[in-house]
Motif scaffolding. Structure first.
Motif, PDB file in Angstrom:
ATOM      1  N   UNK A 146       1.851  -3.514  -1.128  1.00  0.00           N
ATOM      2  CA  UNK A 146       1.804  -3.056   0.265  1.00  0.00           C
ATOM      3  C   UNK A 146       1.112  -1.706   0.383  1.00  0.00           C
ATOM      4  N   UNK A 147       1.350  -0.830  -0.587  1.00  0.00           N
ATOM      5  CA  UNK A 147       0.709   0.491  -0.540  1.00  0.00           C
ATOM      6  C   UNK A 147      -0.810   0.357  -0.605  1.00  0.00           C
ATOM      7  N   UNK A 148      -1.280  -0.535  -1.445  1.00  0.00           N
ATOM      8  CA  UNK A 148      -2.728  -0.743  -1.560  1.00  0.00           C
ATOM      9  C   UNK A 148      -3.290  -1.335  -0.264  1.00  0.00           C
ATOM     10  N   UNK A 149      -2.574  -2.270   0.332  1.00  0.00           N
ATOM     11  CA  UNK A 149      -3.028  -2.879   1.587  1.00  0.00           C
ATOM     12  C   UNK A 149      -3.111  -1.826   2.683  1.00  0.00           C
ATOM     13  N   UNK A 150      -2.127  -0.933   2.741  1.00  0.00           N
ATOM     14  CA  UNK A 150      -2.163   0.152   3.732  1.00  0.00           C
ATOM     15  C   UNK A 150      -3.360   1.066   3.483  1.00  0.00           C
ATOM     16  N   UNK A 151      -3.658   1.342   2.234  1.00  0.00           N
ATOM     17  CA  UNK A 151      -4.809   2.169   1.875  1.00  0.00           C
ATOM     18  C   UNK A 151      -6.106   1.520   2.348  1.00  0.00           C
ATOM     19  N   UNK A 152      -6.227   0.219   2.158  1.00  0.00           N
ATOM     20  CA  UNK A 152      -7.419  -0.506   2.601  1.00  0.00           C
ATOM     21  C   UNK A 152      -7.528  -0.479   4.125  1.00  0.00           C
ATOM     22  N   UNK A 153      -6.434  -0.750   4.821  1.00  0.00           N
ATOM     23  CA  UNK A 153      -6.454  -0.782   6.287  1.00  0.00           C
ATOM     24  C   UNK A 153      -6.826   0.588   6.853  1.00  0.00           C
ATOM     25  N   UNK A 154      -6.168   1.638   6.343  1.00  0.00           N
ATOM     26  CA  UNK A 154      -6.458   2.981   6.842  1.00  0.00           C
ATOM     27  C   UNK A 154      -7.898   3.388   6.606  1.00  0.00           C
ATOM     28  N   UNK A 155      -8.431   3.077   5.431  1.00  0.00           N
ATOM     29  CA  UNK A 155      -9.814   3.455   5.133  1.00  0.00           C
ATOM     30  C   UNK A 155     -10.792   2.707   6.022  1.00  0.00           C
ATOM     31  N   UNK A 156     -10.533   1.434   6.297  1.00  0.00           N
ATOM     32  CA  UNK A 156     -11.425   0.671   7.161  1.00  0.00           C
ATOM     33  C   UNK A 156     -11.437   1.218   8.586  1.00  0.00           C
ATOM     34  N   UNK A 157     -10.272   1.593   9.071  1.00  0.00           N
ATOM     35  CA  UNK A 157     -10.196   2.136  10.435  1.00  0.00           C
ATOM     36  C   UNK A 157     -10.975   3.448  10.527  1.00  0.00           C
ATOM     37  N   UNK A 158     -10.819   4.311   9.529  1.00  0.00           N
ATOM     38  CA  UNK A 158     -11.562   5.577   9.523  1.00  0.00           C
ATOM     39  C   UNK A 158     -13.063   5.327   9.458  1.00  0.00           C
ATOM     40  N   UNK A 159     -13.474   4.381   8.626  1.00  0.00           N
ATOM     41  CA  UNK A 159     -14.901   4.103   8.474  1.00  0.00           C
ATOM     42  C   UNK A 159     -15.519   3.545   9.749  1.00  0.00           C
ATOM     43  N   UNK A 160     -14.718   2.892  10.574  1.00  0.00           N
ATOM     44  CA  UNK A 160     -15.244   2.419  11.859  1.00  0.00           C
ATOM     45  C   UNK A 160     -15.785   3.583  12.690  1.00  0.00           C
TER      46      UNK A 160
END
Length: 380
Positions: A185-199
């Motif tokens: 779950x921690x890794x999934x949150x890391x992926x989601x947060x990074x994608x949102x920032x990159x948008x």
């Protein structure tokens, strides 16, 4: 180049802004997509071979883009071919660098990640000058030769630590892409947060020259804004790595991302002259690129050394979502211009979209931070 093509080449092209923005989107997508391919190639031809192929793809992509007369040709050469070459070089350098450091690893990776800031400082002036004298075709060709010279130097200088020599064992894609990391779950949150920032990350770099033209700046002044952002991006990425060694990687990422988002909402939103836009370019440049300095160490922090290569490859692939930010923002902007009409302030959606993406990403990172350790004073 997008700004130039909009005004002088593809004037009659429907939705030219959206169609041209996909050139950069494709390049960034393939830059992230080819990480697993680099891993597959390395046992066969070594890291030097991967770097050389990447170098040639980049140079040929730029040279061929100089002959493009249609947008789809830019998609093929600047988007696909150049993007693939960039990915092979980027991923290889990203995985080899940590092998050489046990202390100050954050600072080392920050310096490596800051290299693109130097390019962004120099290249806009080169492109603007060449384009005004020789036109877009020769601009691309000259950039191709610059890529060839610089990347060949990188091929010579980048080395693998002898103590990390990997066994030359042929790999299958299933050996590289291990989807079981998605159960973390921690890794999934890391992926989601990074994608949102990159948008939101790419929007100022894409649209600052166009916005500058809208408020009455010259093309040269628009290039200055991008160069200033890139120059301070260089400083900011190196500073991010330095701070991460003392404040913690996640803590530093949260702090820098927060300031980057606030700069879009509180400075860019109210910037209507050259001086104010310079101020925004400085602040945004300093704080916007923390993710690129810390993506590797934070991924290792979450997954550990054994699952790190898989986690990094998947993270870069999922980051493809983020590069569609300029396209999404352009679609929103076009829709608002049509629906609201003259009452709508052009470029407002770009400013708000970028800032909100950063702040939402911060919320995800804060949640992740407290999931890993609820003590804020712990260096994470």
């Amino acid at each position: 180049m997008q700004n130039y093509y909009e005004q002088h080449v593809f004037i009659d092209l429907p939705n030219a802004v959206i169609q041209l923005s996909f050139v950069g989107t494709l390049a960034l997508s393939f830059m992230r997509l080819m990480g697993p391919v680099a891993q597959l190639m390395e046992p066969w031809i070594g890291h030097k071979g991967v770097l050389v192929i990447g170098c040639l793809c980049k140079a040929i992509g730029m040279l061929m883009a100089g002959f493009a007369t249609q947008v789809y040709q830019l998609y093929l050469f600047q988007g696909l071919l150049f993007g693939c070459g960039s990915s092979l070089m980027y991923y290889t350098s990203l995985t080899l660098t940590p092998q050489w450091f046990t202390k100050r690893k954050g600072l080392a990776l920050g310096i490596v990640a800051s290299g693109s800031g130097i390019g962004g400082l120099v290249v806009p002036f080169i492109m603007t000058s060449i384009n005004s004298r020789l036109g877009p075709s020769w601009t691309y060709r000259i950039l191709g030769f610059i890529c060839l010279a610089m990347d060949l130097s990188a091929c010579i200088l980048i080395k693998q630590n002898p103590t990390f020599q990997s066994e030359k064992k042929k790999k299958k894609l299933s050996d590289i892409i291990q989807l079981n990391v998605l159960r973390d779950i921690d890794y999934v949150l890391w992926v989601i947060g990074s994608d949102i920032v990159l948008l939101g990350y790419f929007i100022p770099f894409y649209f600052l020259p166009s916005y500058g033209h809208y408020v009455g700046l010259t093309d040269a002044q628009g290039a200055v804004l991008v160069s200033i952002s890139s120059a301070f991006n260089f400083v900011g990425r190196a500073t991010t790595g330095y701070c991460a060694d003392y404040l913690g990687q996640l803590n530093t990422n949260i702090l820098f991302t927060l300031v980057g988002g606030l700069s879009c909402l509180l400075i860019w939103t109210f910037a209507y002259n050259f001086g104010a836009l310079i101020g925004f370019s400085i602040v945004f440049g300093l704080f916007c690129g923390a993710y690129f300095s810390l993506l590797s160490p934070i991924t290792m922090l979450i997954l550990g050394k054994d699952r790190f290569p898989t986690g990094l490859s998947l993270l870069l692939i999922f980051n493809i979502i983020g590069v569609f930010g300029p396209n999404i923002a352009s679609a929103i902007e076009t829709s608002l211009l049509r629906s609201v009409g003259p009452a709508y302030q052009p470029f407002l959606s770009y400013k708000l979209f970028a800032g909100i993406c950063y702040l939402v990403g911060v919320l995800v990172f804060v949640f992740l931070r407290f999931r890993i350790n609820k003590n804020w004073r712990t260096l994470l």
